[in-house]
Design a protein around this motif. Structure first.
Motif, PDB file in Angstrom:
ATOM      1  N   PRO A 156     -21.580 -19.820  -2.744  1.00 24.81           N
ATOM      2  CA  PRO A 156     -22.580 -20.693  -3.217  1.00 24.81           C
ATOM      3  C   PRO A 156     -23.861 -20.086  -3.715  1.00 24.81           C
ATOM      4  N   VAL A 157     -24.161 -19.066  -3.363  1.00 27.00           N
ATOM      5  CA  VAL A 157     -25.492 -18.617  -3.734  1.00 27.00           C
ATOM      6  C   VAL A 157     -25.231 -17.130  -4.512  1.00 27.00           C
ATOM      7  N   ASN A 158     -23.936 -16.797  -4.582  1.00 26.41           N
ATOM      8  CA  ASN A 158     -23.745 -15.378  -4.978  1.00 26.41           C
ATOM      9  C   ASN A 158     -23.960 -15.339  -6.471  1.00 26.41           C
ATOM     10  N   GLU A 210     -11.434 -14.732  -3.027  1.00 25.25           N
ATOM     11  CA  GLU A 210     -12.455 -14.259  -4.088  1.00 25.25           C
ATOM     12  C   GLU A 210     -12.587 -15.545  -5.176  1.00 25.25           C
ATOM     13  N   ALA A 211     -11.791 -16.302  -5.457  1.00 25.69           N
ATOM     14  CA  ALA A 211     -11.795 -17.412  -6.343  1.00 25.69           C
ATOM     15  C   ALA A 211     -13.059 -18.261  -6.254  1.00 25.69           C
ATOM     16  N   GLY A 266     -17.343 -19.813 -11.840  1.00 32.14           N
ATOM     17  CA  GLY A 266     -17.760 -20.063 -13.216  1.00 32.14           C
ATOM     18  C   GLY A 266     -16.979 -19.150 -14.348  1.00 32.14           C
ATOM     19  N   ALA A 267     -16.212 -18.427 -13.990  1.00 36.96           N
ATOM     20  CA  ALA A 267     -15.269 -17.505 -14.936  1.00 36.96           C
ATOM     21  C   ALA A 267     -14.254 -18.277 -15.832  1.00 36.96           C
ATOM     22  N   ALA A 268     -14.072 -17.828 -17.000  1.00 32.24           N
ATOM     23  CA  ALA A 268     -13.257 -18.569 -17.926  1.00 32.24           C
ATOM     24  C   ALA A 268     -11.868 -18.477 -17.346  1.00 32.24           C
TER      25      ALA A 268
END
Length: 361
Positions: free
Chosen positions: A278-280, A317-318, A323-325
């Motif tokens: 959440p903060v990465n 990892e997801a 935010g990744a496309a």
């Protein structure tokens, strides 16, 4: 049929000849100002050039350091927009990691990328190789990310609208910071890193292999302060390779060509990987992301997260790339930490290229 990319022998011969081109007044002027030369200079098919890019270590600081790099173009371009891959090596490595001079037909990501019809920008991080070596206290993952941002800008100014970046280990942590902040990449490939709880049983083996570079023969003739680190002699095989599959001659070559990292780089890379999702910073990446792990990478895997299973990697990892496309995970079987330096490297390169080309695995 003509070869679509420079052969290793031809490319390495060109690497010597291309230095002569640096003597042109136009190129020297461009280097002095930090701008890339005219796009045509970096668009000619089948060429490799040594380039020297002035960079600042901190935003707003003077561009008083220099990154040494090799920029290569394929003999035949792939269809569509012309693309360049920027290659970011990990701790104690330089650009040799992506373009091994030992059996490049097997171990050179550069050669495979040129064969696929894309250009490559392969560089030595500050403090390594032929790049300048500032005080170790100046070099962290954050400073590396800002330098990487300047290099990506240089490639864009050289005429490439589509720029991909491929990181390894510390290089992946650096790339995460860069891509999350500046959003100037079309595709991001992160190899050799996963986040908590992906800690492997061999993580202590890696950390205990590091010691002050000043105590190592690598320091001979180099200005290395106490914050520069390298690996203890003879420890790279156990830290980075699967002994069941790796070629001992490759490991020996790795020992001969090892390089440096800094205390600050190692410390901040750990902070990056230990920060919860959440903060990465990784959650701010908007480009498509591919994570590639060796199935036997026990620095990170096979204790709480199995890297022998792409679904396990993806589940871990997801959340970090929400935010990744697009997000994908890939496993390289029979491979430990150094994905480019195991005999299956060509298959790994082919899978990475397929993802870059199609957006799929």
């Amino acid at each position: 049929m003509p070869c679509p990319y420079l052969s290793p022998a031809h490319r390495r011969w060109t690497a010597t000849a291309r230095r002569v081109s640096l003597l042109s007044a136009a190129l020297l002027a461009a280097i002095a100002t930090g701008a890339a030369p005219a796009a045509a200079n970096y668009d000619k098919p089948g060429s490799c050039r040594e380039v020297s890019v002035p960079v600042a270590v901190t935003e707003g600081g003077p561009a008083d350091n220099t990154v040494a790099a090799t920029f290569c173009t394929p003999r035949r371009w792939a269809d569509g927009p012309r693309q360049a891959d920027v290659l970011v090596a990990g701790a104690t490595y330089n650009r040799e990691y992506w373009d091994s001079s030992f059996d490049p037909e097997t171990y050179s990501y550069v050669d495979d990328t040129l064969a696929a019809g894309r250009a490559t920008f392969n560089f030595d991080r500050l403090g390594t190789g032929a790049s300048t070596r500032p005080a170790s206290g100046e070099l962290t993952v954050s400073s590396d990310a800002y330098v990487l941002h300047q290099l990506i800008g240089w490639v864009h100014r050289a005429g490439y609208d589509e720029v991909n970046a491929v990181g390894h280990s510390l290089g992946s942590a650096t790339l995460t910071h860069e891509a999350s902040r500046w959003h100037d990449l079309d595709r991001v490939i992160l190899t050799g890193v996963i986040h908590l709880p992906g800690v492997g049983l061999n993580s202590t083996g890696f950390f205990t292999s590091l010691y002050p570079a000043a105590l190592d023969p690598i320091a001979a003739g180099r200005d290395t302060d106490s914050g520069y680190l390298t690996t203890l002699p003879g420890r790279r095989g156990a830290a980075f390779y699967d002994p069941r599959t790796a070629d001992p001659a490759v490991i020996a070559h790795d020992e001969r060509t090892k390089d440096l990292t800094t205390v600050g780089e190692v410390a901040e890379s750990m902070t990056t990987l230990l920060s919860p999702a959440p903060v990465n910073t990784s959650r701010a990446i908007t480009a498509p992301v591919l994570v590639v792990m060796g199935a036997e990478d026990n620095i990170f895997c096979n204790f709480t997260v199995s890297c022998r299973d792409a679904a396990s990697i993806a589940a871990n990892e997801a959340p970090y790339y929400s935010g990744a496309a697009d997000f994908d995970a890939l496993v390289a079987p029979g491979v430990a930490h150094n994905l480019t330096l195991h005999p299956s490297a060509p298959a790994t390169f082919a899978a990475m290229n397929h993802w870059i080309t199609t957006g799929d695995l």
